[in-house]
Scaffold this motif. Structure first.
Motif, PDB file in Angstrom:
ATOM      1  N   ALA A 248       0.857  -1.180   0.000  1.00 44.88           N
ATOM      2  CA  ALA A 248       0.000   0.000   0.000  1.00 44.88           C
ATOM      3  C   ALA A 248       0.896   1.233   0.000  1.00 44.88           C
ATOM      4  N   GLU A 249       0.360   2.318  -0.532  1.00 44.16           N
ATOM      5  CA  GLU A 249       1.095   3.575  -0.586  1.00 44.16           C
ATOM      6  C   GLU A 249       0.231   4.677  -0.014  1.00 44.16           C
ATOM      7  N   GLN A 250       0.788   5.451   0.914  1.00 45.87           N
ATOM      8  CA  GLN A 250       0.084   6.583   1.512  1.00 45.87           C
ATOM      9  C   GLN A 250       1.028   7.776   1.579  1.00 45.87           C
ATOM     10  N   ASN A 251       0.601   8.888   1.001  1.00 45.79           N
ATOM     11  CA  ASN A 251       1.383  10.131   1.022  1.00 45.79           C
ATOM     12  C   ASN A 251       2.808   9.924   0.504  1.00 45.79           C
ATOM     13  N   GLY A 252       2.927   9.135  -0.576  1.00 46.77           N
ATOM     14  CA  GLY A 252       4.224   8.898  -1.190  1.00 46.77           C
ATOM     15  C   GLY A 252       5.077   7.863  -0.483  1.00 46.77           C
TER      16      GLY A 252
END
Length: 391
Positions: A248-252
């Motif tokens: 998963a990716e969050q805020n880069g």
């Protein structure tokens, strides 16, 4: 012969970084658990990460890796039609064959459809049909899988088939290797990864009675539960238990996780979500360098230039426990060198290493410019300098 590893450090390569006494606690009933942060290379959790285990359907990530590489090279078209051999259908249909795409004998199915059937539906039949379509036989395809594994640095894995079906121990992986494979899928084939891995469902095949279309949901336990989740692959057999490699990716900031050896479907959902949420919530990212920043230089062997600048290929950050205060930490540039010319701009030739109390965090550095080979007279001059100790 392998060159010695060189460390280049300078007073400029210091920064205010966090140095935690210990990582935030996390306990899981999973026999195997592994979590890394790609922005820093930090290992956030490691439980039996190098213990060999059967991958079950997580092995299909290597099947898709082979296909993605061929597609990227232009050697495989997604609209290529593959034939479902009756012998393959006979072996891989019905309840005894596990997860299925519900292919039919002699059906013509595209590579695009097979990839969706493998990734979204975990079709054992789709994996074998794609393997035979690419390499002629599944055995020949597994040779390619193992070649790719070696090239990617999967040092403790071997593939005996294309779908992870139990094969008396010939197919085995480790959590660390699965995370490395997942990273390769994400970074080497971003467009294909985005296209195929986050589908929530896929429809293929028909029921025997009414002929109704068969729609199956993606078993990825993070989709719809963790913001930014977009892959990768579940696995389950009686031998392996329930496992999952996810990202998963969050805020880069992108995390990759592996859990394995869980005893239930719901347990896999719970532990996968819990581990990924812990990774984002219990840890914070501290920016180091913006993409394109010149970090240092590496010495070049037999090149048109004696040095090449090293730059950050993306935003680089350090991963530290949430809420920890900062203090000075040390960084080093590490590479095997001098680096032999020619060197292409953007080529990964060094790493930025941040030394932490509980280990190193390693981030890639790339060449900031092309460096060609030295000309004939240049090579003579370099040789003379080396001969007389001038270089």
């Amino acid at each position: 012969m392998k060159r010695a590893i060189l460390f280049a450090s300078a007073a400029a390569l210091t920064l205010s970084t966090a140095a935690p006494a210990k990582a935030p606690p996390f306990d899981t009933p999973a026999r195997v658990a592994y979590l890394i942060d790609l922005s820093s290379g930090a290992v956030l959790l490691s439980k039996n990460a190098d213990v060999r285990m059967p991958p079950a359907s997580m092995a299909k990530m290597m099947t898709t890796n082979v296909a993605f590489e061929l597609i990227k090279k232009g050697d495989l078209k997604t609209d290529k039609m593959c034939t479902v051999r009756p012998e393959t259908w006979q072996k891989w249909h019905g309840p005894q064959a596990g997860s299925t795409m519900f292919l039919s004998p002699n059906e013509q199915v595209s590579v695009d459809e097979l990839l969706k059937g493998i990734i979204t539906l975990s079709g054992n039949d789709a994996s074998v049909v794609l393997a035979e379509c690419i390499a002629g036989t599944e055995e020949a395809f597994t040779n390619i899988m193992n070649e790719n594994a070696k090239r990617l640095g999967l040092t403790n894995s071997h593939f005996g088939n294309s779908n992870g079906w139990p094969d008396e121990g010939r197919t085995y992986v480790t959590a660390r290797d699965l995370a490395t494979l997942a990273r390769a899928e994400i970074e080497n084939y971003p467009d294909l990864y985005k296209k195929y891995y986050s589908l929530t469902e896929y429809t293929h095949g028909q029921t025997l009675g009414s002929g109704a279309a068969i729609t199956q949901a993606n078993r990825n336990p993070l989709l719809g539960k963790v913001p930014g989740a977009d892959g990768l692959k579940t696995g389950h057999t009686e031998e392996a238990g329930y496992g999952f490699t996810g990202s998963a990716e969050q805020n880069g900031r992108r995390l990759i996780m592996v859990v394995a050896g869980l005893d239930s479907y719901n347990g896999r959902i719970q532990e996968s979500v819990r581990l990924m949420q812990w990774g984002f919530n219990a840890w914070q990212s501290k920016p180091l360098f913006k993409s394109g920043t010149n970090i240092g230089s590496a010495k070049v062997q037999m090149g048109s230039s004696s040095e090449v600048p090293l730059i950050a290929p993306r935003d680089l950050a350090l991963t530290i426990p949430a809420g920890i205060l900062s203090k000075t930490g040390a960084m080093k540039i590490r590479y095997q060198g001098p680096v032999k010319a020619p060197i292409a701009k953007g080529q990964h030739i060094a790493d930025l290493v941040v030394v932490m109390p509980d280990g190193e965090q390693v981030m890639p550095l790339v060449a900031g410019e092309d460096v060609g080979q030295a000309g004939f007279f240049g090579r003579i001059w370099i040789g003379l300098k080396q001969l007389f100790g001038m270089a």
